[in-house]
Design a protein around this motif. Structure first.
Motif, mmCIF file in Angstrom:
data_model
loop_
_atom_site.group_PDB
_atom_site.id
_atom_site.type_symbol
_atom_site.label_atom_id
_atom_site.label_comp_id
_atom_site.label_asym_id
_atom_site.label_seq_id
_atom_site.Cartn_x
_atom_site.Cartn_y
_atom_site.Cartn_z
ATOM 1 N N THR A 159 0.808 -1.231 0.000
ATOM 2 C CA THR A 159 0.000 0.000 0.000
ATOM 3 C C THR A 159 0.836 1.274 0.000
ATOM 4 O O THR A 159 0.292 2.367 -0.154
ATOM 5 C CB THR A 159 -0.931 0.033 1.222
ATOM 6 N N GLY A 160 2.139 1.150 0.185
ATOM 7 C CA GLY A 160 3.014 2.320 0.180
ATOM 8 C C GLY A 160 4.457 1.869 0.160
ATOM 9 O O GLY A 160 4.764 0.695 0.424
ATOM 10 N N ALA A 161 5.363 2.785 -0.146
ATOM 11 C CA ALA A 161 6.775 2.426 -0.217
ATOM 12 C C ALA A 161 7.637 3.662 -0.021
ATOM 13 O O ALA A 161 7.160 4.794 -0.110
ATOM 14 C CB ALA A 161 7.096 1.755 -1.557
ATOM 15 N N ALA A 162 8.913 3.419 0.244
ATOM 16 C CA ALA A 162 9.891 4.494 0.387
ATOM 17 C C ALA A 162 11.245 3.949 -0.015
ATOM 18 O O ALA A 162 11.551 2.766 0.178
ATOM 19 C CB ALA A 162 9.933 5.015 1.828
ATOM 20 N N SER A 163 12.066 4.827 -0.573
ATOM 21 C CA SER A 163 13.351 4.404 -1.112
ATOM 22 C C SER A 163 14.492 4.863 -0.222
ATOM 23 O O SER A 163 14.589 6.038 0.138
ATOM 24 C CB SER A 163 13.518 4.967 -2.527
ATOM 25 N N ALA A 164 15.373 3.918 0.136
ATOM 26 C CA ALA A 164 16.626 4.234 0.819
ATOM 27 C C ALA A 164 17.749 4.218 -0.217
ATOM 28 O O ALA A 164 17.494 4.074 -1.417
ATOM 29 C CB ALA A 164 16.883 3.227 1.930
ATOM 30 N N SER A 165 18.981 4.360 0.222
ATOM 31 C CA SER A 165 20.084 4.449 -0.735
ATOM 32 C C SER A 165 20.261 3.162 -1.543
ATOM 33 O O SER A 165 20.535 3.213 -2.738
ATOM 34 C CB SER A 165 21.377 4.791 0.001
ATOM 35 N N ASP A 166 20.095 2.002 -0.896
ATOM 36 C CA ASP A 166 20.311 0.751 -1.613
ATOM 37 C C ASP A 166 19.165 -0.242 -1.446
ATOM 38 O O ASP A 166 19.278 -1.389 -1.883
ATOM 39 C CB ASP A 166 21.617 0.103 -1.159
ATOM 40 N N CYS A 167 18.071 0.181 -0.823
ATOM 41 C CA CYS A 167 16.922 -0.702 -0.612
ATOM 42 C C CYS A 167 15.621 0.068 -0.800
ATOM 43 O O CYS A 167 15.607 1.295 -0.827
ATOM 44 C CB CYS A 167 16.944 -1.309 0.791
ATOM 45 N N VAL A 168 14.535 -0.675 -0.914
ATOM 46 C CA VAL A 168 13.197 -0.094 -0.970
ATOM 47 C C VAL A 168 12.360 -0.731 0.139
ATOM 48 O O VAL A 168 12.288 -1.959 0.248
ATOM 49 C CB VAL A 168 12.512 -0.336 -2.330
ATOM 50 N N ALA A 169 11.740 0.113 0.980
ATOM 51 C CA ALA A 169 10.841 -0.379 2.019
ATOM 52 C C ALA A 169 9.423 -0.380 1.478
ATOM 53 O O ALA A 169 8.942 0.646 0.977
ATOM 54 C CB ALA A 169 10.932 0.508 3.255
ATOM 55 N N VAL A 170 8.744 -1.519 1.541
ATOM 56 C CA VAL A 170 7.366 -1.614 1.064
ATOM 57 C C VAL A 170 6.452 -1.902 2.255
ATOM 58 O O VAL A 170 6.707 -2.809 3.050
ATOM 59 C CB VAL A 170 7.213 -2.695 -0.030
ATOM 60 N N ASN A 171 5.409 -1.105 2.380
ATOM 61 C CA ASN A 171 4.461 -1.237 3.486
ATOM 62 C C ASN A 171 3.319 -2.151 3.049
ATOM 63 O O ASN A 171 2.612 -1.844 2.082
ATOM 64 C CB ASN A 171 3.916 0.147 3.871
ATOM 65 N N CYS A 172 3.147 -3.247 3.754
ATOM 66 C CA CYS A 172 2.182 -4.265 3.345
ATOM 67 C C CYS A 172 0.968 -4.276 4.266
ATOM 68 O O CYS A 172 1.014 -3.824 5.406
ATOM 69 C CB CYS A 172 2.836 -5.647 3.336
ATOM 70 N N LEU A 173 -0.112 -4.841 3.747
ATOM 71 C CA LEU A 173 -1.388 -4.831 4.460
ATOM 72 C C LEU A 173 -1.422 -5.804 5.635
ATOM 73 O O LEU A 173 -2.368 -5.794 6.422
ATOM 74 C CB LEU A 173 -2.522 -5.145 3.472
ATOM 75 N N ASP A 174 -0.400 -6.657 5.765
ATOM 76 C CA ASP A 174 -0.363 -7.625 6.871
ATOM 77 C C ASP A 174 0.406 -7.082 8.076
ATOM 78 O O ASP A 174 0.920 -7.862 8.880
ATOM 79 C CB ASP A 174 0.234 -8.947 6.401
ATOM 80 N N SER A 175 0.491 -5.753 8.192
ATOM 81 C CA SER A 175 1.175 -5.092 9.310
ATOM 82 C C SER A 175 2.671 -5.344 9.329
ATOM 83 O O SER A 175 3.306 -5.331 10.391
ATOM 84 C CB SER A 175 0.557 -5.511 10.659
ATOM 85 N N SER A 176 3.256 -5.555 8.162
ATOM 86 C CA SER A 176 4.704 -5.731 8.047
ATOM 87 C C SER A 176 5.258 -4.793 6.972
ATOM 88 O O SER A 176 4.622 -4.576 5.940
ATOM 89 C CB SER A 176 5.064 -7.173 7.680
ATOM 90 N N ILE A 177 6.432 -4.255 7.260
ATOM 91 C CA ILE A 177 7.190 -3.511 6.256
ATOM 92 C C ILE A 177 8.352 -4.396 5.836
ATOM 93 O O ILE A 177 9.089 -4.920 6.681
ATOM 94 C CB ILE A 177 7.712 -2.182 6.812
ATOM 95 N N ARG A 178 8.530 -4.584 4.542
ATOM 96 C CA ARG A 178 9.596 -5.443 4.035
ATOM 97 C C ARG A 178 10.616 -4.604 3.272
ATOM 98 O O ARG A 178 10.252 -3.804 2.415
ATOM 99 C CB ARG A 178 9.003 -6.537 3.135
#
Length: 277
Positions: A159-178
């Protein structure tokens, strides 16, 4: 209310207070060309681009005047926009991403990405690469010049995401960010236990020093995780029971964050030193 407001948290409106906090002074209010609720905003030094329904409105940041309106291609609302290098990306509920040329007078995008199977929730232009996330659970990376597409699949809708220098954080509907590696793909880390998700699309962001992951929560709080260890660091109480629907971190200061829920004001969080500087 079909508007975008530019506010300065360092210049306070002495006539207004919100939840016992001084209100930030409104520098400019943008309404020209905005006909629907605003779902996403992107700005640079002189430009403000807002997603208004199925259209995008390109305005002068200083004067607020309408420069251009991009419309007629998406058949559902635009969820997220990103722009840079004279290119604008628009990610839509219609499962497509349109790529627009700011220098061209064309009224249609010069390319459309149609690989998503469901609503596209986030997009990013990163040099020669385009990244998108979708409710179908995929993070897609397009190498525009090389003509290649790579896909990282998550077990839950993104449902959302954000970019770091070498990774991408993805916000998921199961209450976990990967956290997914940009270079080789694959899961690097996972963050859970502090925030709650399941019914609403939640945003996330990375601090300027790439040390923390920040996310909204459905219980009305902002939650911070240690990026490397994956452990919860802090919870910020937004004084509401509504989900935190938008947030962002400062591009330079690692301890400044702004967040807002479906009700109530946007709140700027930071140390006294940050707020003074």
């Amino acid at each position: 209310d079909q508007s975008v407001r530019l506010r300065s948290p360092l210049r306070r409106d002495s006539a207004r207070r919100t939840h016992s906090l001084p209100a930030a002074l409104t520098v400019h209010k943008y309404t020209d060309g905005i006909t629907h609720a605003v779902a996403s905003v992107a700005v640079d030094e002189d430009t403000c681009v807002a997603a208004s329904g199925q259209a995008m409105v390109w305005m002068d940041l200083v004067t607020g005047q309408l420069k251009r309106r991009f419309q007629g291609t998406h058949i559902a609302r635009i969820n997220h926009i990103s722009f840079g290098n004279d290119v604008i990306l628009s990610a839509s509920y219609d499962a497509t991403v349109c790529i627009w040329d700011c220098k061209s007078n064309s009224t249609v995008p010069f390319h459309r990405l149609k690989e998503a199977k469901d609503s596209v929730t986030w997009c990013e232009l990163d040099d020669k690469l385009i990244r998108t996330t979708s409710v179908d659970g995929s993070l897609r990376t397009y190498d525009v010049r090389g003509g290649q597409l790579t896909e990282d699949k998550c077990p839950s809708p993104i449902t959302g995401a954000a970019s770091a220098s070498d990774c991408v954080a993805v916000n998921c509907l199961d209450s976990s960010i990967r956290m997914i590696d940009k270079e080789i793909g694959g899961l690097v880390n996972e963050y859970s236990g502090s925030h709650r998700a399941g019914n609403y699309g939640l945003p996330c962001a990375i601090t300027a020093d790439d040390a923390s992951v920040v996310t909204g929560s459905e219980d009305g709080s902002v939650c911070c995780y240690d990026l490397v260890r994956g452990t919860p660091l802090q919870r910020l109480d937004m004084k509401t029971t509504k989900p935190v629907c938008t947030l962002d971190t400062h591009p330079l200061s690692s301890s400044l964050c702004v967040a807002a829920s479906f009700e109530g004001p946007g709140i700027v969080w930071g140390t006294n030193t940050d707020l003074v500087e």
